[in-house]
Design an enzyme around this catalytic site. Structure first.
Site, short mmCIF file in Angstrom:
data_model
loop_
_atom_site.label_atom_id
_atom_site.label_comp_id
_atom_site.label_asym_id
_atom_site.label_seq_id
_atom_site.Cartn_x
_atom_site.Cartn_y
_atom_site.Cartn_z
N GLU A 1 0.81 -1.22 0.00
CA GLU A 1 0.00 0.00 0.00
C GLU A 1 0.84 1.27 0.00
O GLU A 1 1.77 1.42 0.78
CB GLU A 1 -0.93 0.01 1.22
CG GLU A 1 -1.86 1.21 1.28
CD GLU A 1 -2.89 1.13 2.39
OE1 GLU A 1 -3.73 2.04 2.49
OE2 GLU A 1 -2.85 0.15 3.17
N LYS B 1 -8.55 -1.06 1.29
CA LYS B 1 -9.54 -1.59 2.22
C LYS B 1 -10.32 -2.64 1.47
O LYS B 1 -11.01 -2.35 0.50
CB LYS B 1 -10.48 -0.48 2.74
CG LYS B 1 -9.97 0.18 3.99
CD LYS B 1 -10.05 -0.76 5.19
CE LYS B 1 -9.19 -0.30 6.36
NZ LYS B 1 -7.80 -0.77 6.27
#
Length: 415
Positions: A221, A237
């Site tokens: 990420e 997410k």
């Protein structure tokens, strides 16, 4: 700094050589994209070692984040400087809130195989040293006996308690994290990092060494990237297991999950709000929503938020507006952090923080520190954290199982 250039055929060979050289350096940093297409990077590796200057905690002033090569990290606990929150949970690794060093040697391996090296002196000698074959005989001490900081029952009880707060309207979403701790006397961190990378091939991986502190990070990420006046954040997410039988079906299931989409869109809205604090009016946009990407062991739901930086905004102001990243807090950000702190057992320290670099032009790229092992060699302590977003749709047992899935590749590498 003087510069020299050459061509390298195999990025993995250079990475192995760099990791070997890290053993004799007190300050060392290497960031690798592992060739992943979603990283949007123009290089395979960026690295640096040696320290002309070191800035730790209060020594790190806003001007130190501007132009000039710097390598370092922001601990999650730096949040207390930007928001009205406190850090009261027990610390295990005693990491600084932040630390950056100004390197004596810097190198960039571009995607086309071109290697640029800058050095304060004898740059050709540095280049020749990098081109030598790796001859390290690695010890086999790569195992860590991690123990959880809370039981499965405690985790489930805390998640359900957080859902009660969501039901009452105190928050919409919270990232709840749990941890693992191991003590060690001897450890070949280089060999362990190689095993971690092989198990993930994550695009924002990093090996960072600052005297007694070492971070072995295989993060998928990006927190935030600056390129000129362009800002880019890519919150993750949404997670499910990579299927070796039919992963396209697994990706479709993830993309269509009401729960995972709800988690993702709430954080996207939070990131949009954060970036709007430093962006030119009307420039914040979501260029990709619910992008589904396959990694070696998991699939992830990734969105991309971009903005044009407002004139006169400093790098410190960008970090202050957006840190900690929404994917590791929840929404609203401050309330979510306060509740997470109340229920979590130990401080997150560098986990949920960010590691990255600043360029001579003042651009930067910072990841989200997840899927990582943090070492304090002086204490002989290793920590590993994992977490997930809790919403009203969350099932506590499923969240626990998702945490184990996220930690799986790192725990297996440390066996």
């Amino acid at each position: 700094m003087d510069c020299a250039s050459t061509h390298i055929v195999d990025s993995r060979t250079l990475e192995n050589r760099l990791l070997e050289l890290s053993n004799s350096r007190s300050f060392f940093a290497m960031y690798t994209s592992n060739g992943y297409p979603n990283s949007e990077k123009c290089y395979e590796l960026i690295f640096g070692w040696g320290a002309k200057a070191v800035y730790t905690d209060q020594e790190l002033l806003p001007e130190h984040l501007e132009k000039g090569w710097k390598f370092g990290f922001f601990s999650y606990e730096l949040r207390t400087q930007f928001e009205s929150v406190t850090q009261e949970n027990q610390v295990l690794g005693n990491w600084p809130k932040t630390q950056f060093f100004v390197p004596e040697v810097v190198g960039v391996l571009h995607i086309d195989g071109r290697l640029d090296v800058w050095s304060e002196d004898a740059v050709d000698e540095v280049l020749n040293e990098l081109l030598l074959p790796s001859n390290e005989v690695e010890s086999e001490v790569t195992s860590l006996d991690f123990e959880p900081v809370e039981t499965k029952q405690e985790y489930i009880r805390n998640v359900n308690a957080l859902k009660d707060h969501i039901q009452r309207g105190d928050i919409y979403e919270v990232n709840y994290c749990t941890g693992f701790k191991a003590e060690f006397e001897k450890l070949n961190s280089v060999a362990l990092f190689k095993k971690m990378v092989e198990g993930t091939l994550a695009p924002f991986s990093a090996f960072v060494k600052m005297e007694d502190y070492e971070l072995l990070c295989t993060s998928p990420e990006r927190f935030i990237k600056r390129e000129g006046r362009k800002l880019c954040s890519q919150p993750i997410k949404g997670t499910n297991r990579y299927s070796k039988v039919d992963n396209e079906s697994a990706k479709i299931a993830l993309a269509q999950s009401e729960k995972e989409r709800a988690e993702n869109v709430m954080i996207v809205d939070l990131v949009r709000n954060d970036l709007s604090r430093v962006a030119a009016k009307g420039s914040v946009k979501v260029s990709e929503l619910f992008g589904t990407y396959a990694f070696k062991n998991v699939n992830q739901l990734i969105s991309t938020v971009e903005a044009e930086l407002r004139e006169g905004v400093t790098n410190w102001e960008i970090i202050a507006a957006s840190f900690p990243m929404g994917s590791m807090t929840g929404a609203p950000k401050v309330s979510a952090m306060e509740l997470a702190e109340r229920f979590e057992k130990v401080a997150r320290e560098v986990y949920s923080g960010s590691v990255g670099y600043i360029t001579p032009e003042g651009d930067f790229d910072f990841n989200v520190v997840i899927r990582s092992i943090a070492l304090n060699r002086k204490k002989g302590v290793a920590t590993l954290h994992v977490g997930g977003a809790i919403t009203i749709l969350s099932d506590a047992l499923q969240e626990y199982q998702e945490c184990l899935l996220k930690a799986e590749s790192v725990l297996q590498a440390a066996k």
